[in-house]
Design an enzyme around this catalytic site. Structure first.
Site, PDB file in Angstrom:
ATOM      1  N   SER A  47       0.818  -1.214   0.000  1.00  0.00           N
ATOM      2  CA  SER A  47       0.000   0.000   0.000  1.00  0.00           C
ATOM      3  C   SER A  47       0.851   1.263   0.000  1.00  0.00           C
ATOM      4  O   SER A  47       0.360   2.354  -0.316  1.00  0.00           O
ATOM      5  CB  SER A  47      -0.920   0.005   1.229  1.00  0.00           C
ATOM      6  OG  SER A  47      -0.151  -0.035   2.423  1.00  0.00           O
ATOM      7  N   LYS A  48       2.125   1.135   0.337  1.00  0.00           N
ATOM      8  CA  LYS A  48       2.997   2.305   0.439  1.00  0.00           C
ATOM      9  C   LYS A  48       3.300   2.931  -0.928  1.00  0.00           C
ATOM     10  O   LYS A  48       3.768   4.079  -0.986  1.00  0.00           O
ATOM     11  CB  LYS A  48       4.298   1.931   1.144  1.00  0.00           C
ATOM     12  CG  LYS A  48       4.102   1.480   2.588  1.00  0.00           C
ATOM     13  CD  LYS A  48       3.461   2.554   3.446  1.00  0.00           C
ATOM     14  CE  LYS A  48       3.420   2.154   4.916  1.00  0.00           C
ATOM     15  NZ  LYS A  48       2.826   3.202   5.764  1.00  0.00           N
ATOM     16  N   ASP A  49       3.038   2.212  -2.020  1.00  0.00           N
ATOM     17  CA  ASP A  49       3.181   2.823  -3.352  1.00  0.00           C
ATOM     18  C   ASP A  49       2.319   4.072  -3.464  1.00  0.00           C
ATOM     19  O   ASP A  49       2.717   5.074  -4.073  1.00  0.00           O
ATOM     20  CB  ASP A  49       2.742   1.844  -4.440  1.00  0.00           C
ATOM     21  CG  ASP A  49       3.752   0.751  -4.712  1.00  0.00           C
ATOM     22  OD1 ASP A  49       4.794   0.713  -4.030  1.00  0.00           O
ATOM     23  OD2 ASP A  49       3.501  -0.072  -5.609  1.00  0.00           O
ATOM     24  N   ALA A  52       4.001   6.988  -1.355  1.00  0.00           N
ATOM     25  CA  ALA A  52       5.249   7.463  -1.965  1.00  0.00           C
ATOM     26  C   ALA A  52       4.971   8.311  -3.194  1.00  0.00           C
ATOM     27  O   ALA A  52       5.514   9.420  -3.348  1.00  0.00           O
ATOM     28  CB  ALA A  52       6.135   6.268  -2.330  1.00  0.00           C
ATOM     29  N   THR A  79       7.685   1.265   2.613  1.00  0.00           N
ATOM     30  CA  THR A  79       7.689   2.636   2.101  1.00  0.00           C
ATOM     31  C   THR A  79       8.991   2.909   1.371  1.00  0.00           C
ATOM     32  O   THR A  79       9.002   3.555   0.308  1.00  0.00           O
ATOM     33  CB  THR A  79       7.509   3.657   3.245  1.00  0.00           C
ATOM     34  OG1 THR A  79       6.315   3.362   3.948  1.00  0.00           O
ATOM     35  CG2 THR A  79       7.427   5.074   2.699  1.00  0.00           C
TER      36      THR A  79
END
Length: 346
Positions: A47-49, A52, A79
């Site tokens: 989910s960190k895409d 970022a 992340t």
């Protein structure tokens, strides 16, 4: 003749619109209807895409990031991978301060993506000069032309999920979601999604997941920072030893704590029962869902969405390693037979 090739310009075009998948075997004995938002379908496998890309593109829009800039961040691994991936596409240098609790798989992946990695001791206070928070700040001060993402206190962390993940879930459930279950580390995911869902329907229950050894649940209930809550734990990307500014505690209805051991076994259960190769934090989220079910949170009309934020490939040397599980004392007489399925032919 006009070019008819249907292709994306880069992997960044693949971020978001991740699928909602019904949970079947693992939820067979639970009360309600359960669906996983599988964030491993993002190109960076987490989910960190979303965070970022959102933060970096906002910095570009404001003129903070320019050609030759360096992006610096504190990360438990996911992340950092996403930032490294975006940096490659956009041409920035990437420096990451990583917790020593992060799996070696994550650290190796970060290096393979061209990031400069500083591994910092995990079990020191947040204001210790060796902590990954302080190391990232120092590197930012020492590096000309750098920006520090600072996901733990960046409101854009919440905004990324408010603008994208929340609306996706609302649309995918046709507004019929009754509960969201999500882990809280920086707090951006649960806060952004929760804020959006509450605006659509204030009755949607936002259920957080915390780790034993973290202060988030106690702080949510008392609004007091209790140092005694802090002790070492193994789950990555979940819980905190500080109060993240990117957590909207008012949006969250309740927190449930999960253990390292139960979360590890549940991640492996998701893989074997549902065919989804998910990470440690996803196991924690599913374990909390089970515990919420045990306390009677759901009924037969509940439509529960649980966020699976990460991919199992980041944890091959940890929860998917029988040796690691054994060394942690996570294999007992009840489950060792089920976990050991390799047959050696002599």
């Amino acid at each position: 003749m006009e070019n008819q090739i249907n292709a994306h310009d880069s992997v960044l075009d693949l971020i978001g619109n991740t699928p909602l998948v019904k949970l079947n075997r693992i939820a067979a004995d639970l009360t309600g209807n359960f669906y996983a938002k599988v964030e491993a379908f993002n190109p960076g496998h987490s989910s960190k895409d979303r965070v970022a890309t959102y933060i970096i593109e906002e910095a570009e829009r404001k003129g903070i990031l320019k050609e030759g800039s360096t992006i610096i961040e504190t990360t438990s691994g996911n992340t950092g991978f996403s930032i490294a991936m975006v940096s490659i596409i956009k041409g920035y240098k990437c420096i990451l301060a990583v917790s020593s609790k992060s799996s070696q798989d994550k650290i190796d992946m970060l290096k393979s993506m061209g990031a400069e990695v500083y591994v910092c001791p995990a079990h020191v206070s947040a204001d210790d000069p060796r902590s990954y928070y302080e190391v990232a700040k120092r590197l930012h001060e020492e590096t000309d032309g750098s920006i520090y993402i600072n996901q733990y206190f960046n409101q854009l962390n919440i905004e990324a999920h408010y603008q994208h993940t929340g609306p996706e879930i609302w649309k995918q459930t046709n507004g019929n979601i009754t509960h969201l279950v999500a882990c809280s580390g920086t707090g951006g995911t649960i806060s952004g999604i929760g804020r959006y869902l509450k605006e659509q329907n204030p009755n949607v229950r936002i259920l957080g997941v915390d780790a034993f050894g973290s202060i988030l649940k106690k702080y949510h209930e008392t609004r007091k920072f209790d140092q005694k809550e802090i002790y070492p734990y193994r789950i990555e990307g979940l819980g905190k030893n500080l109060i993240p500014g990117a957590t909207d505690f008012d949006v969250i209805d309740e927190f449930m704590k999960v253990t390292d051991e139960a979360s590890a076994h549940t991640a492996r259960e998701i893989a074997s029962a549902e065919g989804m190769f998910v990470g440690y934090t996803s196991g924690a989220a599913m374990q909390a869902l089970k515990q919420y079910n045990e306390k009677g949170e759901f009924d037969e009309n509940s439509n529960v969405v649980v966020i699976f934020p990460d991919h199992g490939s980041r944890y091959m040397s940890k929860i998917y390693s029988d040796d690691w599980m054994r060394n942690q004392g996570f294999f007992d007489t009840e489950n060792v037979e089920a976990q050991q399925k390799i047959q050696l032919i002599k």
